[in-house]
Motif scaffolding. Structure first.
Motif, PDB file in Angstrom:
ATOM      1  N   GLY A 141       0.800  -1.211   0.000  1.00 21.39           N
ATOM      2  CA  GLY A 141       0.000   0.000   0.000  1.00 21.39           C
ATOM      3  C   GLY A 141       0.834   1.261   0.000  1.00 21.39           C
ATOM      4  O   GLY A 141       0.528   2.228  -0.721  1.00 21.39           O
ATOM      5  N   ALA A 142       1.910   1.293   0.805  1.00 14.99           N
ATOM      6  CA  ALA A 142       2.759   2.488   0.846  1.00 14.99           C
ATOM      7  C   ALA A 142       3.427   2.731  -0.497  1.00 14.99           C
ATOM      8  O   ALA A 142       3.557   3.882  -0.937  1.00 14.99           O
ATOM      9  CB  ALA A 142       3.806   2.350   1.956  1.00 14.99           C
ATOM     10  N   ARG A 143       3.847   1.660  -1.173  1.00 13.06           N
ATOM     11  CA  ARG A 143       4.505   1.837  -2.472  1.00 13.06           C
ATOM     12  C   ARG A 143       3.498   2.284  -3.538  1.00 13.06           C
ATOM     13  O   ARG A 143       3.821   3.137  -4.375  1.00 13.06           O
ATOM     14  CB  ARG A 143       5.203   0.537  -2.886  1.00 13.06           C
ATOM     15  N   VAL A 144       2.301   1.711  -3.527  1.00 17.34           N
ATOM     16  CA  VAL A 144       1.269   2.140  -4.481  1.00 17.34           C
ATOM     17  C   VAL A 144       0.889   3.592  -4.221  1.00 17.34           C
ATOM     18  O   VAL A 144       0.735   4.395  -5.155  1.00 17.34           O
ATOM     19  CB  VAL A 144       0.038   1.223  -4.389  1.00 17.34           C
ATOM     20  N   PRO A 283      11.722  -0.541   0.512  1.00 17.72           N
ATOM     21  CA  PRO A 283      12.122  -1.951   0.517  1.00 17.72           C
ATOM     22  C   PRO A 283      13.536  -2.186   1.044  1.00 17.72           C
ATOM     23  O   PRO A 283      13.871  -3.313   1.406  1.00 17.72           O
ATOM     24  CB  PRO A 283      12.016  -2.353  -0.962  1.00 17.72           C
ATOM     25  N   ARG A 284      14.342  -1.140   1.110  1.00 21.21           N
ATOM     26  CA  ARG A 284      15.729  -1.313   1.543  1.00 21.21           C
ATOM     27  C   ARG A 284      15.912  -1.124   3.050  1.00 21.21           C
ATOM     28  O   ARG A 284      16.640  -1.892   3.685  1.00 21.21           O
ATOM     29  CB  ARG A 284      16.638  -0.320   0.784  1.00 21.21           C
ATOM     30  N   VAL A 285      15.265  -0.098   3.616  1.00 22.02           N
ATOM     31  CA  VAL A 285      15.499   0.208   5.035  1.00 22.02           C
ATOM     32  C   VAL A 285      14.237   0.137   5.874  1.00 22.02           C
ATOM     33  O   VAL A 285      14.301   0.250   7.098  1.00 22.02           O
ATOM     34  CB  VAL A 285      16.162   1.592   5.190  1.00 22.02           C
ATOM     35  N   GLY A 286      13.064  -0.039   5.243  1.00 16.98           N
ATOM     36  CA  GLY A 286      11.822  -0.142   5.990  1.00 16.98           C
ATOM     37  C   GLY A 286      11.187   1.215   6.265  1.00 16.98           C
ATOM     38  O   GLY A 286      11.797   2.270   6.063  1.00 16.98           O
ATOM     39  N   LEU A 287       9.955   1.175   6.732  1.00 18.65           N
ATOM     40  CA  LEU A 287       9.175   2.396   6.911  1.00 18.65           C
ATOM     41  C   LEU A 287       9.756   3.294   7.992  1.00 18.65           C
ATOM     42  O   LEU A 287       9.854   4.507   7.825  1.00 18.65           O
ATOM     43  CB  LEU A 287       7.721   2.043   7.239  1.00 18.65           C
ATOM     44  N   GLU A 406       4.009   1.211  12.286  1.00 23.92           N
ATOM     45  CA  GLU A 406       3.632  -0.003  11.577  1.00 23.92           C
ATOM     46  C   GLU A 406       2.719  -0.845  12.430  1.00 23.92           C
ATOM     47  O   GLU A 406       2.845  -0.874  13.658  1.00 23.92           O
ATOM     48  CB  GLU A 406       4.890  -0.805  11.198  1.00 23.92           C
ATOM     49  N   VAL A 407       1.776  -1.546  11.767  1.00 24.64           N
ATOM     50  CA  VAL A 407       0.849  -2.416  12.480  1.00 24.64           C
ATOM     51  C   VAL A 407       1.628  -3.571  13.090  1.00 24.64           C
ATOM     52  O   VAL A 407       2.419  -4.234  12.415  1.00 24.64           O
ATOM     53  CB  VAL A 407      -0.235  -2.959  11.527  1.00 24.64           C
ATOM     54  N   ARG A 408       1.414  -3.791  14.367  1.00 23.85           N
ATOM     55  CA  ARG A 408       2.102  -4.887  15.034  1.00 23.85           C
ATOM     56  C   ARG A 408       1.514  -6.225  14.620  1.00 23.85           C
ATOM     57  O   ARG A 408       0.312  -6.427  14.665  1.00 23.85           O
ATOM     58  CB  ARG A 408       2.012  -4.737  16.554  1.00 23.85           C
TER      59      ARG A 408
END
Length: 410
Positions: A141-144, A283-287, A406-408
């Motif tokens: 979702g974040a990438r879209v 995708p490399r380091v995360g949100l 981020e959702v746990r």
């Protein structure tokens, strides 16, 4: 990214990933069309009606307040009846309101039509956020969302210069008419190409008690709060620029409407670059790390603006060059914040999206009132405002988003 791997609704099968991103970009792009296209014409509009500056600012702030409040209604309706009918109703109303703005005989009637335009815009933007959650799980979702915001940035790049050209060549009324044309085209595209993204089995009834419980559950969720506050703070800094810049750059610093439109376009281009950077970082380091980096960029840009102004560097480039750093970070903050805010609520994405938009616009409405009272013939309403929100952004990025962004997983 494939539709089959991330989609959750039948509509995804009928719409390719590229079409989904294109439609989302148009829906999100209604925001710069409503603001960036119109900003170069704001001083001429003010002079044409002989209105005080504070009243002219109401054409912007009333639109935003209606935009925020309307999303609470549109969100619940879209969770009940689906996204498609709400999007069609909203885009049709937007087109009508744009023509109403162009024909407005008084500043008061223009304010009313702009409020109607803001309410209609709420359906489009709320629907776009909800569609992302309907069709994609949070990691995608974040990438879209970032890809859609790239399209928004492209529209914003064109909106400033076009608005400046129209305002200089044929007057502000044609600028408002252009927003109506955009609304009509958007309505036609959505009617022809958009397939419903919310299946009937996931729709919810409109019982007042259930609605109140849903709102309370969303507001209480820490991931929603972190994402909504991040989105609101970064938009507040941008809106400070939008509300103050036309007066500061045209009336105080002496730029032409065309030159000012080019500045808006440059800021939008850097925002587009920020969305590309967001997609490379996620995708490399995360949100969490992505947002932390953006928080540092925001703080560097805003602080540079403020310190240069305090040092007496009152020129267009002294304030605008640091703002580009803020806009680069904005291209990261918005997709991350908005996707985080709706991620925990696959069954109430419309409501969560609406509440996110409501919080953002309430904050922006307050910013608009603050800016209107502090436009005093200097650059400080612009520079101090962006500086303040850059500090807020850094704090949210480095604390709330690190803990709750981020959702746990259980």
């Amino acid at each position: 990214m494939s539709a089959s791997s991330s989609a959750t609704a039948p509509g995804a099968a009928a719409m390719s990933p590229a079409l989904v991103v294109f439609l989302l970009a148009l829906l999100f792009g209604i925001q710069p069309v409503t603001t960036d296209l119109y900003l170069p014409a704001l001083p001429a509009l003010t002079a044409g009606f002989g209105a005080p500056m504070a009243q002219a600012q109401l054409t912007l702030t009333a639109m935003l307040l209606a935009f925020g409040i309307s999303q609470l209604v549109w969100g619940q309706l879209s969770d009940r009846f689906g996204r498609r009918p709400i999007l069609l109703a909203g885009t049709a109303l937007y087109a009508i309101a744009g023509i109403g703005c162009a024909l407005a005989p008084t500043i008061a009637s223009l304010i009313v039509w702009r409020a109607a335009q803001g309410a209609a815009m709420g359906a489009a933007v709320m629907g776009a956020r909800a569609i992302v959650r309907d069709l994609y799980e949070p990691p995608n979702g974040a990438r879209v969302m970032s890809m859609a915001f790239t399209g928004l940035g492209v529209i914003a790049c064109a909106s400033g210069p076009i608005g400046g050209l129209l305002a200089a060549a044929v007057g502000w009324r044609w600028v408002m008419a252009a927003t109506g044309v955009f609304g009509g085209v958007l309505f036609a595209i959505m009617a022809l190409r958009f397939q419903e993204s919310l299946p009937p089995a996931k729709r919810t009834a409109l019982h007042p008690l259930d609605m109140a419980r849903a709102w309370w559950a969303i507001v209480r969720h820490p991931t929603f709060r972190a994402g909504a506050l991040l989105s609101s703070a970064t938009y507040a800094g941008l809106f400070t620029f939008l509300a103050a810049s036309s007066f500061v750059y045209i009336q105080v610093l002496g730029l032409t409407r065309w030159q000012y439109g080019l500045l808006i376009s440059a800021a939008s281009l850097v925002y587009v670059l920020g969305t590309f950077l967001c997609r490379r970082l996620l995708p490399r380091v995360g949100l969490r790390t992505t947002v932390a980096i953006a928080g540092g960029l925001s703080l560097a840009g805003g602080t540079s603006m403020g310190l240069l102004a305090l040092a007496g560097a009152h020129s267009a480039w002294a304030s605008f060059a640091p703002f580009l750093l803020y806009m680069l970070a904005h291209g990261i903050h918005q997709p991350c914040g908005q996707s985080s805010a709706v991620a925990p609520f696959p069954g109430a994405a419309g409501t969560a999206s609406a509440l996110t938009g409501f919080v953002m616009m309430v904050v922006a409405f307050g910013v608009g009132g603050w800016v209107g009272q502090r436009l005093d013939g200097t650059v400080f309403a612009l520079t101090n405002g962006v500086w303040f929100w850059s500090v807020c952004l850094a704090a949210i990025s480095w604390t709330l988003m690190q803990r709750d962004g981020e959702v746990r997983r259980t």
